[in-house]
Design a protein around this motif. Structure first.
Motif, PDB file in Angstrom:
ATOM      1  N   ALA A 123      -0.525  -3.015  -7.447  1.00 45.68           N
ATOM      2  CA  ALA A 123       0.206  -4.157  -7.261  1.00 45.68           C
ATOM      3  C   ALA A 123       1.565  -3.684  -6.662  1.00 45.68           C
ATOM      4  N   VAL A 124       2.090  -2.610  -7.339  1.00 41.41           N
ATOM      5  CA  VAL A 124       3.468  -2.287  -6.851  1.00 41.41           C
ATOM      6  C   VAL A 124       3.337  -2.051  -5.315  1.00 41.41           C
ATOM      7  N   ALA A 125       2.342  -0.754  -5.105  1.00 40.54           N
ATOM      8  CA  ALA A 125       2.391  -0.333  -3.860  1.00 40.54           C
ATOM      9  C   ALA A 125       1.955  -1.505  -2.749  1.00 40.54           C
ATOM     10  N   LEU A 126       1.344  -2.313  -2.960  1.00 39.56           N
ATOM     11  CA  LEU A 126       0.904  -3.582  -2.125  1.00 39.56           C
ATOM     12  C   LEU A 126       2.253  -4.292  -1.823  1.00 39.56           C
ATOM     13  N   ARG A 127       2.909  -4.827  -2.819  1.00 39.09           N
ATOM     14  CA  ARG A 127       4.191  -5.509  -2.438  1.00 39.09           C
ATOM     15  C   ARG A 127       5.065  -4.662  -1.870  1.00 39.09           C
ATOM     16  N   ARG A 128       5.281  -3.305  -2.142  1.00 37.92           N
ATOM     17  CA  ARG A 128       6.270  -2.539  -1.343  1.00 37.92           C
ATOM     18  C   ARG A 128       5.861  -2.469   0.023  1.00 37.92           C
ATOM     19  N   ALA A 129       4.532  -1.994   0.501  1.00 36.45           N
ATOM     20  CA  ALA A 129       4.046  -2.077   1.817  1.00 36.45           C
ATOM     21  C   ALA A 129       4.534  -3.411   2.471  1.00 36.45           C
ATOM     22  N   ILE A 130       4.160  -4.393   1.908  1.00 32.69           N
ATOM     23  CA  ILE A 130       4.219  -6.057   2.529  1.00 32.69           C
ATOM     24  C   ILE A 130       5.885  -6.128   2.856  1.00 32.69           C
TER      25      ILE A 130
END
Length: 335
Positions: free
Chosen positions: A32-39
């Protein structure tokens, strides 16, 4: 894996919610954290930046708070079941569910997601699920949801800074037992290599997760080991945790994670069951196996699921009755 529909859905959305299963673990939180950060990093500086929020259905365990440093929504605090029923989640163009597709693991929102007509993306690697999601990135051969999130980020060409890279490493590292489990594939090692080359310090992440326990967890572990039973000619191990043990040790329920793996250190043990007494009087059970026993198949007998070597379930009965049922089911598998 074809990521094109998922990339289009994310890049066309103006307001995104990322969520995951109850009792979030390293893979769930890291993904979840990686996806939000990348987006968000991808959109930085653009005229139309999407709003991306994370909803956790339970507290983030202390050992993972080093990656979950930005504000999140918490179930029961910022989002409630009454709000969901009143349309609270309709404001999101896209809801992304990571590390599960099972309604039972999404209490309060699972049925809503199943009924929602559009705008649900599921990223999962578990064998069991309920078919939620209009766009599904599901690969049961992936070592972790984090592997699929990493693939999505790379396929989309979104930037992967050190924060996102550390989150992906947390996801893959924890779900592979820090690359010790059967699911630690060559691809998992290749991704880890790329993450290290991106600048993360794998040893620091390991220490944060595995070498930062409070004394209360060690007290709880000592109590758990006193419950150790070796059955079925040494091939099965049962351990349990009661509410009284948690109270006397001062440990939190989040400290239970990974205790189920300890009896696997016994050479003869093939399968392990950890039974935990829940607040409502039911029993939650975590299953592990080294070989031979498909614990996902065992868990599915009780409405649970997971993977062939790691699965979970809940039995709405007290610990003694639940123990008898689990013992019988695992004994049959070991005959």
């Amino acid at each position: 894996m074809n990521y094109s529909n998922a990339v289009t859905a994310v890049e066309s959305a103006r307001k995104i919610l990322i969520t995951t299963h109850i009792r979030p673990d390293g893979d769930a939180i890291g993904s979840a954290v990686a996806l939000r950060r990348a987006i968000c990093t991808k959109a930085s500086g653009r005229e139309r930046n999407p709003s991306v929020e994370i909803l956790f259905l339970g507290e983030v365990p202390q050992v993972y708070q080093f990656i979950a440093t930005e504000p999140v929504l918490l179930w029961g605090r910022e989002v409630t079941e009454e709000q969901v029923q009143a349309g609270r989640l309709e404001e999101y163009d896209l809801i992304i569910v990571v590390d599960t597709s099972a309604i039972r693991q999404l209490p309060g929102i699972g049925e809503y997601l199943q009924k929602r007509q559009k705008g649900v993306l599921v990223i999962d690697h578990h064998l069991s699920g309920d078919g939620i999601g209009h766009i599904r990135l599901i690969d049961t051969g992936a070592c972790a949801a984090g592997e699929l999130v990493y693939g999505l980020i790379r396929q989309a060409g979104w930037p992967l800074d050190k924060t996102a890279a550390a989150a992906v490493m947390t996801a893959i590292g924890t779900d592979t037992g820090w690359f010790r489990f059967e699911n630690a594939s060559a691809k998992a090692f290749r991704i880890a290599t790329e993450l290290i080359e991106a600048g993360i310090a794998a040893d620091d992440i390991y220490q944060q997760i595995y070498l930062s326990d409070p004394p209360e967890r060690l007290r709880l572990l000592g109590m758990v080991l006193e419950t150790l039973e070796i059955l079925c000619g040494g091939r099965l191990s049962l351990i349990h945790i009661t509410r009284d043990m948690l109270n006397r040790s001062g440990a939190k329920r989040s400290h239970i994670e990974n205790i189920v793996n300890v009896p696997q250190q016994i050479g003869s043990v093939i399968a392990v069951a950890l039974l935990v007494e829940e607040e409502d009087g039911g029993t939650r059970c975590s299953l592990r196996s080294k070989s031979l026993v498909d614990v996902n198949a065992v868990a599915r007998q009780f409405g649970g699921g997971g993977h062939a070597r790691a699965a979970g379930l809940t039995i709405p009965e007290g610990l003694p009755a639940a123990k008898a049922k689990i013992l019988a089911a695992l004994s049959r598998e070991l005959e």
